[in-house]
Design a protein around this motif. Sequence first.
Motif, PDB file in Angstrom:
ATOM      1  N   ALA A  63      46.324  37.904  37.185  1.00 55.16           N
ATOM      2  CA  ALA A  63      46.016  36.633  37.856  1.00 55.16           C
ATOM      3  C   ALA A  63      45.141  36.892  39.085  1.00 55.16           C
ATOM      4  O   ALA A  63      45.356  37.878  39.809  1.00 55.16           O
ATOM      5  CB  ALA A  63      47.320  35.955  38.267  1.00 55.16           C
ATOM      6  N   THR A  82      44.892  36.559  42.176  1.00 53.95           N
ATOM      7  CA  THR A  82      45.579  36.208  43.430  1.00 53.95           C
ATOM      8  C   THR A  82      44.860  36.791  44.641  1.00 53.95           C
ATOM      9  O   THR A  82      44.968  36.267  45.742  1.00 53.95           O
ATOM     10  CB  THR A  82      47.021  36.752  43.420  1.00 53.95           C
ATOM     11  OG1 THR A  82      46.943  38.170  43.234  1.00 53.95           O
ATOM     12  CG2 THR A  82      47.856  36.137  42.310  1.00 53.95           C
ATOM     13  N   HIS A 103      45.752  39.367  46.055  1.00 50.31           N
ATOM     14  CA  HIS A 103      46.741  40.140  46.827  1.00 50.31           C
ATOM     15  C   HIS A 103      46.987  41.496  46.172  1.00 50.31           C
ATOM     16  O   HIS A 103      46.282  42.444  46.419  1.00 50.31           O
ATOM     17  CB  HIS A 103      48.046  39.345  46.937  1.00 50.31           C
ATOM     18  CG  HIS A 103      47.899  38.094  47.732  1.00 50.31           C
ATOM     19  ND1 HIS A 103      47.856  38.088  49.094  1.00 50.31           N
ATOM     20  CD2 HIS A 103      47.759  36.807  47.337  1.00 50.31           C
ATOM     21  CE1 HIS A 103      47.696  36.851  49.527  1.00 50.31           C
ATOM     22  NE2 HIS A 103      47.629  36.052  48.475  1.00 50.31           N
ATOM     23  N   LYS A 117      51.595  41.843  40.426  1.00 49.56           N
ATOM     24  CA  LYS A 117      52.984  41.376  40.455  1.00 49.56           C
ATOM     25  C   LYS A 117      53.848  42.471  39.838  1.00 49.56           C
ATOM     26  O   LYS A 117      53.351  43.266  39.030  1.00 49.56           O
ATOM     27  CB  LYS A 117      53.118  40.093  39.630  1.00 49.56           C
ATOM     28  CG  LYS A 117      52.306  38.950  40.190  1.00 49.56           C
ATOM     29  CD  LYS A 117      52.431  37.745  39.283  1.00 49.56           C
ATOM     30  CE  LYS A 117      51.520  36.632  39.773  1.00 49.56           C
ATOM     31  NZ  LYS A 117      51.532  35.460  38.943  1.00 49.56           N
ATOM     32  N   ILE A 159      37.920  33.798  42.839  1.00 45.90           N
ATOM     33  CA  ILE A 159      38.095  34.789  43.917  1.00 45.90           C
ATOM     34  C   ILE A 159      36.718  35.130  44.505  1.00 45.90           C
ATOM     35  O   ILE A 159      35.737  35.251  43.765  1.00 45.90           O
ATOM     36  CB  ILE A 159      38.846  36.016  43.326  1.00 45.90           C
ATOM     37  CG1 ILE A 159      39.351  36.934  44.395  1.00 45.90           C
ATOM     38  CG2 ILE A 159      38.056  36.760  42.328  1.00 45.90           C
ATOM     39  CD1 ILE A 159      40.409  37.886  43.859  1.00 45.90           C
TER      40      ILE A 159
END
Length: 439
Positions: A166, A168, A170, A173, A199
Amino acid sequence: MEAEANSGSLEDSWAFIQRPGEGCRTVPLAGHVGFDSLPDQLVNKSVSQGFCFNILCVGETGLGKSTLMDTLFNTKFEGEPATHTQPGVQLRSNTYDLQESNVGLKLTIVSTVGFGDQINKEDSYKPIVEFIDAQFEAYLQEELKIRRVLHAYHDSRIHACLYFIAPTGHSLKSLDLVTMKKLDSKVNIIPIIAKSDAISKSELTKFKIKITSELVSNGVQIYQFPTDDESVAEINGTMNAHLPFAVIGSTEELKIGNKMMKARQYPWGTVQVENEAHCDFVKLREMLIRVNMEDLREQTHSRHYELYRRCKLEEMGFQDTDPDSKPFSLQETYEAKRNEFLGELQKKEEEMRQMFVQRVKEKEAELKEAEKELHEKFDRLKKLHQDEKKKLEDKKKSLDDEVNAFKQRKTAAELLQSQSSQAGGSQTLKRDKEKKNFF
Ligand code: GDP
Protein backbone atom coordinates in the motif's frame (compact mmCIF):
# COMPACT_ATOMS: atom_id res chain seq x y z
CA MET A 1 38.16 -37.20 -37.48
CA GLU A 2 37.23 -40.86 -37.41
CA ALA A 3 40.89 -41.81 -37.46
CA GLU A 4 41.62 -39.58 -34.49
CA ALA A 5 38.60 -40.78 -32.55
CA ASN A 6 39.59 -44.41 -33.04
CA SER A 7 43.26 -43.88 -32.39
CA GLY A 8 42.94 -44.46 -28.59
CA SER A 9 43.54 -47.90 -27.13
CA LEU A 10 40.72 -50.11 -25.86
CA GLU A 11 41.65 -49.09 -22.31
CA ASP A 12 41.19 -45.41 -23.24
CA SER A 13 37.71 -45.96 -24.63
CA TRP A 14 36.81 -48.06 -21.58
CA ALA A 15 37.96 -45.18 -19.36
CA PHE A 16 35.82 -42.85 -21.46
CA ILE A 17 32.76 -45.04 -20.94
CA GLN A 18 33.50 -45.29 -17.26
CA ARG A 19 33.88 -41.56 -16.62
CA PRO A 20 32.09 -39.55 -19.26
CA GLY A 21 33.65 -36.15 -19.74
CA GLU A 22 37.04 -37.00 -18.28
CA GLY A 23 38.39 -38.78 -21.34
CA CYS A 24 36.63 -36.41 -23.72
CA ARG A 25 38.71 -34.80 -26.46
CA THR A 26 37.91 -31.86 -28.66
CA VAL A 27 38.00 -32.83 -32.34
CA PRO A 28 37.56 -30.60 -35.38
CA LEU A 29 34.77 -31.22 -37.90
CA ALA A 30 35.72 -31.52 -41.55
CA GLY A 31 32.34 -30.24 -42.76
CA HIS A 32 28.84 -29.15 -41.74
CA VAL A 33 27.07 -31.83 -39.69
CA GLY A 34 23.92 -30.00 -38.69
CA PHE A 35 23.64 -30.21 -34.91
CA ASP A 36 23.99 -26.44 -34.79
CA SER A 37 20.26 -26.44 -35.55
CA LEU A 38 19.56 -27.91 -32.11
CA PRO A 39 18.64 -24.52 -30.56
CA ASP A 40 16.20 -23.94 -33.44
CA GLN A 41 14.72 -27.38 -32.90
CA LEU A 42 14.24 -26.53 -29.24
CA VAL A 43 12.62 -23.19 -30.09
CA ASN A 44 10.28 -24.83 -32.61
CA LYS A 45 9.32 -27.55 -30.16
CA SER A 46 8.69 -25.06 -27.36
CA VAL A 47 6.66 -22.79 -29.61
CA SER A 48 4.50 -25.65 -30.82
CA GLN A 49 3.93 -26.85 -27.25
CA GLY A 50 3.17 -23.36 -25.97
CA PHE A 51 4.14 -21.90 -22.63
CA CYS A 52 2.53 -21.51 -19.31
CA PHE A 53 3.04 -18.77 -16.77
CA ASN A 54 1.35 -18.40 -13.42
CA ILE A 55 1.21 -15.16 -11.46
CA LEU A 56 0.04 -14.78 -7.88
CA CYS A 57 -1.12 -11.30 -6.85
CA VAL A 58 -1.00 -10.81 -3.10
CA GLY A 59 -2.32 -7.60 -1.62
CA GLU A 60 -5.17 -5.96 0.17
CA THR A 61 -8.52 -5.64 -1.58
CA GLY A 62 -8.70 -2.48 -3.67
CA LEU A 63 -4.94 -2.03 -4.15
CA GLY A 64 -5.34 -2.34 -7.92
CA LYS A 65 -4.36 -5.99 -8.50
CA SER A 66 -6.97 -6.72 -11.18
CA THR A 67 -6.37 -3.38 -12.90
CA LEU A 68 -2.62 -3.99 -13.05
CA MET A 69 -3.09 -7.44 -14.58
CA ASP A 70 -5.41 -5.98 -17.23
CA THR A 71 -2.85 -3.26 -17.91
CA LEU A 72 0.10 -5.66 -18.07
CA PHE A 73 -1.52 -8.02 -20.56
CA ASN A 74 -3.37 -5.35 -22.47
CA THR A 75 -6.73 -7.03 -22.11
CA LYS A 76 -9.75 -7.16 -19.84
CA PHE A 77 -9.77 -10.29 -17.73
CA GLU A 78 -13.21 -11.10 -16.41
CA GLY A 79 -13.87 -11.04 -12.70
CA GLU A 80 -16.07 -9.35 -10.15
CA PRO A 81 -14.44 -6.82 -7.81
CA ALA A 82 -13.96 -8.37 -4.37
CA THR A 83 -15.84 -7.05 -1.35
CA HIS A 84 -14.22 -6.11 1.97
CA THR A 85 -16.53 -8.41 3.95
CA GLN A 86 -14.85 -11.78 3.37
CA PRO A 87 -14.67 -13.87 6.57
CA GLY A 88 -11.24 -15.21 5.52
CA VAL A 89 -8.63 -15.13 2.77
CA GLN A 90 -9.47 -17.09 -0.38
CA LEU A 91 -7.48 -17.61 -3.54
CA ARG A 92 -9.24 -17.07 -6.83
CA SER A 93 -7.53 -18.65 -9.83
CA ASN A 94 -8.36 -18.02 -13.48
CA THR A 95 -6.58 -19.44 -16.53
CA TYR A 96 -6.57 -17.76 -19.92
CA ASP A 97 -5.19 -18.76 -23.31
CA LEU A 98 -3.33 -15.86 -24.90
CA GLN A 99 -1.73 -15.71 -28.32
CA GLU A 100 0.91 -13.25 -29.51
CA SER A 101 2.36 -13.76 -33.02
CA ASN A 102 2.71 -17.55 -33.16
CA VAL A 103 3.42 -17.98 -29.45
CA GLY A 104 0.70 -19.35 -27.21
CA LEU A 105 0.67 -18.60 -23.49
CA LYS A 106 -1.51 -20.31 -20.92
CA LEU A 107 -1.67 -17.61 -18.28
CA THR A 108 -3.01 -18.25 -14.82
CA ILE A 109 -3.72 -15.32 -12.55
CA VAL A 110 -4.31 -16.10 -8.91
CA SER A 111 -5.55 -13.34 -6.69
CA THR A 112 -5.97 -13.14 -2.92
CA VAL A 113 -9.57 -12.30 -2.08
CA GLY A 114 -10.18 -10.79 1.34
CA PHE A 115 -6.49 -10.37 2.17
CA GLY A 116 -6.09 -7.81 4.97
CA ASP A 117 -9.84 -7.39 5.43
CA GLN A 118 -10.20 -9.31 8.70
CA ILE A 119 -9.76 -7.81 12.17
CA ASN A 120 -7.47 -10.68 13.10
CA LYS A 121 -4.96 -10.92 10.26
CA GLU A 122 -2.66 -13.36 12.04
CA ASP A 123 -3.40 -16.33 9.78
CA SER A 124 -3.89 -14.43 6.51
CA TYR A 125 -0.74 -15.93 4.99
CA LYS A 126 -1.82 -19.56 5.62
CA PRO A 127 -4.25 -20.02 2.69
CA ILE A 128 -1.59 -18.56 0.37
CA VAL A 129 1.11 -20.94 1.61
CA GLU A 130 -1.32 -23.85 1.39
CA PHE A 131 -2.24 -22.91 -2.18
CA ILE A 132 1.39 -22.72 -3.31
CA ASP A 133 2.17 -26.05 -1.62
CA ALA A 134 -0.90 -27.67 -3.18
CA GLN A 135 0.40 -26.79 -6.66
CA PHE A 136 3.85 -28.24 -5.82
CA GLU A 137 2.18 -31.35 -4.42
CA ALA A 138 0.09 -31.84 -7.57
CA TYR A 139 3.24 -31.61 -9.70
CA LEU A 140 5.11 -34.02 -7.41
CA GLN A 141 2.26 -36.52 -7.58
CA GLU A 142 2.34 -36.32 -11.38
CA GLU A 143 6.11 -36.78 -11.35
CA LEU A 144 5.86 -39.84 -9.10
CA LYS A 145 3.30 -41.57 -11.32
CA ILE A 146 4.48 -44.58 -13.28
CA ARG A 147 2.68 -43.33 -16.39
CA ARG A 148 3.39 -39.64 -16.15
CA VAL A 149 2.47 -37.17 -18.86
CA LEU A 150 4.41 -34.11 -17.81
CA HIS A 151 4.45 -32.62 -21.30
CA ALA A 152 0.64 -32.49 -21.33
CA TYR A 153 0.34 -31.65 -17.64
CA HIS A 154 -1.03 -28.21 -16.81
CA ASP A 155 1.67 -26.90 -14.53
CA SER A 156 -0.04 -24.70 -11.96
CA ARG A 157 3.03 -23.91 -9.85
CA ILE A 158 3.33 -20.19 -9.14
CA HIS A 159 6.17 -18.62 -11.12
CA ALA A 160 5.94 -15.07 -9.83
CA CYS A 161 4.32 -13.47 -6.82
CA LEU A 162 3.57 -9.80 -7.21
CA TYR A 163 3.33 -8.46 -3.69
CA PHE A 164 1.26 -5.25 -3.64
CA ILE A 165 2.41 -2.78 -0.98
CA ALA A 166 0.00 0.00 0.00
CA PRO A 167 1.33 3.49 -0.88
CA THR A 168 1.43 4.68 2.74
CA GLY A 169 4.85 6.31 2.48
CA HIS A 170 5.63 5.07 5.99
CA SER A 171 6.85 1.52 6.30
CA LEU A 172 5.75 -2.03 5.60
CA LYS A 173 2.86 -3.34 7.65
CA SER A 174 3.58 -6.32 9.87
CA LEU A 175 1.11 -8.31 7.73
CA ASP A 176 3.31 -7.62 4.67
CA LEU A 177 6.50 -8.66 6.44
CA VAL A 178 5.02 -11.81 7.94
CA THR A 179 3.44 -12.86 4.63
CA MET A 180 6.55 -12.21 2.55
CA LYS A 181 8.71 -14.04 5.09
CA LYS A 182 6.43 -17.07 4.93
CA LEU A 183 6.44 -17.07 1.13
CA ASP A 184 10.03 -16.26 0.26
CA SER A 185 11.26 -19.87 0.22
CA LYS A 186 8.30 -21.01 -1.87
CA VAL A 187 7.92 -18.43 -4.61
CA ASN A 188 9.72 -15.66 -6.50
CA ILE A 189 8.52 -12.49 -4.76
CA ILE A 190 8.53 -9.22 -6.69
CA PRO A 191 7.41 -6.43 -4.37
CA ILE A 192 5.58 -3.52 -5.97
CA ILE A 193 4.24 -0.28 -4.58
CA ALA A 194 0.63 -0.16 -5.74
CA LYS A 195 -1.24 3.00 -6.78
CA SER A 196 2.02 4.92 -6.70
CA ASP A 197 0.30 8.03 -8.08
CA ALA A 198 -0.87 8.51 -4.49
CA ILE A 199 2.66 9.23 -3.27
CA SER A 200 4.93 12.21 -4.03
CA LYS A 201 8.28 11.84 -5.81
CA SER A 202 10.48 12.60 -2.77
CA GLU A 203 8.34 10.44 -0.48
CA LEU A 204 8.57 7.61 -2.99
CA THR A 205 12.39 7.57 -2.95
CA LYS A 206 12.41 7.45 0.86
CA PHE A 207 9.63 4.83 0.88
CA LYS A 208 11.59 2.55 -1.46
CA ILE A 209 14.71 2.82 0.72
CA LYS A 210 12.68 2.15 3.84
CA ILE A 211 10.99 -0.92 2.32
CA THR A 212 14.31 -2.34 1.09
CA SER A 213 15.97 -1.87 4.47
CA GLU A 214 13.02 -3.45 6.27
CA LEU A 215 13.09 -6.44 3.94
CA VAL A 216 16.83 -6.85 4.52
CA SER A 217 16.63 -6.45 8.30
CA ASN A 218 13.82 -9.01 8.48
CA GLY A 219 15.69 -11.44 6.26
CA VAL A 220 13.03 -11.49 3.53
CA GLN A 221 14.48 -12.88 0.29
CA ILE A 222 12.92 -11.21 -2.71
CA TYR A 223 13.51 -12.30 -6.31
CA GLN A 224 16.62 -10.78 -7.88
CA PHE A 225 16.70 -10.45 -11.65
CA PRO A 226 19.57 -12.72 -12.76
CA THR A 227 22.87 -11.16 -13.71
CA ASP A 228 24.72 -14.34 -14.74
CA ASP A 229 23.59 -14.16 -18.37
CA GLU A 230 25.74 -11.56 -20.13
CA SER A 231 23.01 -10.49 -22.53
CA VAL A 232 20.74 -9.29 -19.72
CA ALA A 233 23.21 -8.78 -16.88
CA GLU A 234 23.38 -5.01 -17.27
CA ILE A 235 19.67 -4.29 -17.54
CA ASN A 236 18.82 -6.77 -14.78
CA GLY A 237 21.50 -5.29 -12.51
CA THR A 238 20.08 -1.81 -13.03
CA MET A 239 16.52 -2.98 -12.45
CA ASN A 240 17.41 -4.76 -9.22
CA ALA A 241 18.35 -1.35 -7.86
CA HIS A 242 14.89 0.01 -8.73
CA LEU A 243 13.00 -2.56 -6.65
CA PRO A 244 10.33 -2.31 -5.37
CA PHE A 245 8.72 -0.99 -8.54
CA ALA A 246 6.21 1.80 -8.04
CA VAL A 247 3.36 1.06 -10.42
CA ILE A 248 0.13 2.57 -11.66
CA GLY A 249 -2.57 0.61 -13.40
CA SER A 250 -5.20 1.76 -15.85
CA THR A 251 -7.00 0.33 -18.83
CA GLU A 252 -8.32 3.74 -19.84
CA GLU A 253 -6.78 5.09 -23.06
CA LEU A 254 -6.42 8.85 -23.41
CA LYS A 255 -5.17 10.92 -26.32
CA ILE A 256 -1.92 12.54 -25.28
CA GLY A 257 -0.35 14.59 -28.05
CA ASN A 258 -1.29 12.59 -31.09
CA LYS A 259 -0.96 9.19 -29.41
CA MET A 260 -3.44 7.05 -27.49
CA MET A 261 -1.92 6.15 -24.14
CA LYS A 262 -2.92 4.28 -21.02
CA ALA A 263 -3.39 6.90 -18.36
CA ARG A 264 -5.36 8.01 -15.34
CA GLN A 265 -6.97 11.37 -15.55
CA TYR A 266 -7.43 13.58 -12.51
CA PRO A 267 -8.91 17.08 -12.08
CA TRP A 268 -5.36 18.38 -11.73
CA GLY A 269 -3.76 16.47 -14.61
CA THR A 270 -2.98 13.13 -16.18
CA VAL A 271 -0.67 10.34 -15.09
CA GLN A 272 0.68 8.13 -17.87
CA VAL A 273 1.09 4.47 -17.04
CA GLU A 274 3.77 3.80 -19.66
CA ASN A 275 5.77 6.95 -18.99
CA GLU A 276 8.88 6.00 -17.05
CA ALA A 277 9.04 9.46 -15.53
CA HIS A 278 5.62 8.85 -13.98
CA CYS A 279 5.98 5.31 -12.69
CA ASP A 280 7.85 1.97 -12.99
CA PHE A 281 5.10 0.13 -14.90
CA VAL A 282 7.27 -0.29 -18.02
CA LYS A 283 10.17 -1.57 -15.91
CA LEU A 284 7.89 -4.15 -14.31
CA ARG A 285 6.49 -5.29 -17.67
CA GLU A 286 9.99 -5.46 -19.13
CA MET A 287 11.40 -7.48 -16.25
CA LEU A 288 8.42 -9.75 -15.60
CA ILE A 289 7.38 -10.57 -19.14
CA ARG A 290 9.92 -9.56 -21.74
CA VAL A 291 13.26 -10.38 -20.08
CA ASN A 292 12.87 -12.75 -17.15
CA MET A 293 9.76 -14.85 -17.67
CA GLU A 294 11.84 -17.93 -18.48
CA ASP A 295 14.14 -17.36 -15.51
CA LEU A 296 11.12 -17.07 -13.20
CA ARG A 297 9.83 -20.38 -14.56
CA GLU A 298 13.21 -22.01 -14.18
CA GLN A 299 13.79 -20.67 -10.65
CA THR A 300 10.39 -22.00 -9.66
CA HIS A 301 11.34 -25.47 -10.86
CA SER A 302 14.99 -25.67 -9.87
CA ARG A 303 14.86 -23.77 -6.58
CA HIS A 304 11.43 -23.59 -4.97
CA TYR A 305 9.95 -26.85 -6.27
CA GLU A 306 13.23 -28.67 -5.65
CA LEU A 307 13.18 -27.52 -2.02
CA TYR A 308 9.55 -28.61 -1.61
CA ARG A 309 10.29 -31.98 -3.25
CA ARG A 310 13.37 -32.58 -1.10
CA CYS A 311 11.57 -31.75 2.15
CA LYS A 312 8.58 -33.86 1.16
CA LEU A 313 10.67 -36.90 0.21
CA GLU A 314 12.79 -36.57 3.35
CA GLU A 315 9.58 -36.33 5.38
CA MET A 316 8.53 -39.60 3.75
CA GLY A 317 11.85 -41.11 4.85
CA PHE A 318 13.74 -41.06 1.55
CA GLN A 319 17.45 -40.24 1.67
CA ASP A 320 20.29 -40.11 -0.82
CA THR A 321 22.84 -41.35 1.73
CA ASP A 322 22.67 -43.65 4.73
CA PRO A 323 23.81 -42.55 8.25
CA ASP A 324 27.43 -43.37 7.23
CA SER A 325 27.15 -41.00 4.24
CA LYS A 326 27.20 -43.91 1.79
CA PRO A 327 24.93 -43.64 -1.26
CA PHE A 328 21.52 -45.07 -0.54
CA SER A 329 19.41 -46.02 -3.53
CA LEU A 330 15.67 -45.48 -3.85
CA GLN A 331 15.24 -49.24 -3.90
CA GLU A 332 17.13 -49.59 -0.59
CA THR A 333 15.12 -46.77 0.96
CA TYR A 334 11.93 -48.41 -0.23
CA GLU A 335 12.99 -51.79 1.20
CA ALA A 336 14.05 -50.20 4.50
CA LYS A 337 10.77 -48.28 4.74
CA ARG A 338 8.79 -51.38 3.83
CA ASN A 339 10.54 -53.45 6.50
CA GLU A 340 10.10 -50.69 9.04
CA PHE A 341 6.42 -50.51 8.16
CA LEU A 342 5.97 -54.29 8.34
CA GLY A 343 7.78 -54.36 11.70
CA GLU A 344 5.47 -51.67 13.03
CA LEU A 345 2.46 -53.52 11.65
CA GLN A 346 3.54 -56.74 13.38
CA LYS A 347 4.14 -54.87 16.63
CA LYS A 348 0.70 -53.31 16.39
CA GLU A 349 -0.88 -56.70 15.64
CA GLU A 350 0.88 -58.26 18.66
CA GLU A 351 -0.25 -55.37 20.87
CA MET A 352 -3.82 -55.81 19.66
CA ARG A 353 -3.67 -59.56 20.27
CA GLN A 354 -2.34 -59.01 23.81
CA MET A 355 -5.04 -56.48 24.44
CA PHE A 356 -7.67 -58.87 23.15
CA VAL A 357 -6.44 -61.72 25.38
CA GLN A 358 -6.36 -59.36 28.36
CA ARG A 359 -9.92 -58.19 27.65
CA VAL A 360 -11.15 -61.80 27.32
CA LYS A 361 -9.52 -62.67 30.66
CA GLU A 362 -11.09 -59.68 32.33
CA LYS A 363 -14.51 -60.54 30.89
CA GLU A 364 -14.11 -64.17 32.02
CA ALA A 365 -13.28 -63.08 35.56
CA GLU A 366 -16.24 -60.71 35.54
CA LEU A 367 -18.57 -63.52 34.40
CA LYS A 368 -17.21 -65.91 37.02
CA GLU A 369 -17.76 -63.33 39.75
CA ALA A 370 -21.34 -62.78 38.53
CA GLU A 371 -21.95 -66.55 38.48
CA LYS A 372 -20.67 -66.87 42.04
CA GLU A 373 -22.90 -64.05 43.19
CA LEU A 374 -25.88 -65.74 41.51
CA HIS A 375 -25.14 -69.05 43.25
CA GLU A 376 -24.90 -67.33 46.62
CA LYS A 377 -28.15 -65.53 45.98
CA PHE A 378 -29.81 -68.80 44.97
CA ASP A 379 -28.58 -70.53 48.14
CA ARG A 380 -29.83 -67.65 50.28
CA LEU A 381 -33.25 -67.75 48.64
CA LYS A 382 -33.40 -71.55 48.91
CA LYS A 383 -32.69 -71.41 52.64
CA LEU A 384 -35.24 -68.65 53.10
CA HIS A 385 -37.77 -70.74 51.24
CA GLN A 386 -37.04 -73.81 53.38
CA ASP A 387 -37.38 -71.78 56.62
CA GLU A 388 -40.63 -70.35 55.41
CA LYS A 389 -41.89 -73.79 54.42
CA LYS A 390 -41.00 -75.19 57.79
CA LYS A 391 -42.78 -72.35 59.58
CA LEU A 392 -45.90 -72.92 57.48
CA GLU A 393 -45.82 -76.65 58.15
CA ASP A 394 -45.53 -76.00 61.91
CA LYS A 395 -48.42 -73.60 61.73
CA LYS A 396 -50.47 -76.11 59.71
CA LYS A 397 -49.74 -78.78 62.26
CA SER A 398 -50.82 -76.59 65.17
CA LEU A 399 -54.00 -75.64 63.27
CA ASP A 400 -54.72 -79.32 62.56
CA ASP A 401 -54.28 -80.06 66.29
CA GLU A 402 -56.69 -77.27 67.13
CA VAL A 403 -59.23 -78.55 64.56
CA ASN A 404 -58.97 -82.07 66.01
CA ALA A 405 -59.40 -80.79 69.55
CA PHE A 406 -62.41 -78.79 68.42
CA LYS A 407 -63.91 -81.79 66.72
CA GLN A 408 -63.48 -83.87 69.90
CA ARG A 409 -65.17 -81.22 72.01
CA LYS A 410 -67.93 -80.91 69.45
CA THR A 411 -68.59 -84.67 69.53
CA ALA A 412 -68.59 -84.62 73.31
CA ALA A 413 -71.05 -81.72 73.30
CA GLU A 414 -73.34 -83.43 70.87
CA LEU A 415 -73.24 -86.56 72.98
CA LEU A 416 -74.10 -84.61 76.07
CA GLN A 417 -76.97 -82.87 74.27
CA SER A 418 -78.50 -86.10 73.12
CA GLN A 419 -78.28 -87.56 76.66
CA SER A 420 -79.93 -84.55 78.20
CA SER A 421 -82.77 -84.49 75.68
CA GLN A 422 -83.49 -88.04 76.74
CA ALA A 423 -83.48 -87.12 80.46
CA GLY A 424 -86.55 -84.78 80.09
CA GLY A 425 -87.65 -81.23 79.63
CA SER A 426 -87.77 -80.19 83.41
CA GLN A 427 -84.14 -80.34 83.61
CA THR A 428 -83.79 -77.93 80.60
CA LEU A 429 -82.81 -74.87 82.64
CA LYS A 430 -80.23 -76.81 84.62
CA ARG A 431 -78.72 -78.28 81.46
CA ASP A 432 -78.56 -74.89 79.82
CA LYS A 433 -76.56 -73.66 82.77
CA GLU A 434 -74.27 -76.66 82.58
CA LYS A 435 -73.82 -76.11 78.87
CA LYS A 436 -72.87 -72.50 79.39
CA ASN A 437 -70.36 -73.54 81.99
CA PHE A 438 -69.00 -76.17 79.68
CA PHE A 439 -68.18 -73.61 76.96
P1 GDP B 1 -8.14 -5.18 -6.46
O1 GDP B 1 -9.26 -5.38 -5.47
O2 GDP B 1 -6.82 -5.17 -5.79
O3 GDP B 1 -8.20 -6.10 -7.63
O4 GDP B 1 -8.30 -3.68 -7.03
P2 GDP B 1 -8.96 -3.18 -8.40
O5 GDP B 1 -8.06 -3.45 -9.56
O6 GDP B 1 -10.36 -3.68 -8.48
O7 GDP B 1 -8.94 -1.59 -8.18
C1 GDP B 1 -9.66 -0.97 -7.16
C2 GDP B 1 -9.81 0.51 -7.49
O8 GDP B 1 -8.55 1.13 -7.54
C3 GDP B 1 -10.47 0.73 -8.83
O9 GDP B 1 -11.35 1.83 -8.70
C4 GDP B 1 -9.32 1.10 -9.74
O10 GDP B 1 -9.71 2.00 -10.78
C5 GDP B 1 -8.39 1.82 -8.78
N1 GDP B 1 -7.00 1.72 -9.20
C6 GDP B 1 -6.40 0.67 -9.78
N2 GDP B 1 -5.12 0.95 -10.03
C7 GDP B 1 -4.91 2.21 -9.58
C8 GDP B 1 -3.76 3.07 -9.55
O11 GDP B 1 -2.68 2.72 -9.99
N3 GDP B 1 -3.91 4.32 -9.00
C9 GDP B 1 -5.09 4.73 -8.50
N4 GDP B 1 -5.15 5.94 -8.01
N5 GDP B 1 -6.19 3.95 -8.52
C10 GDP B 1 -6.10 2.70 -9.05
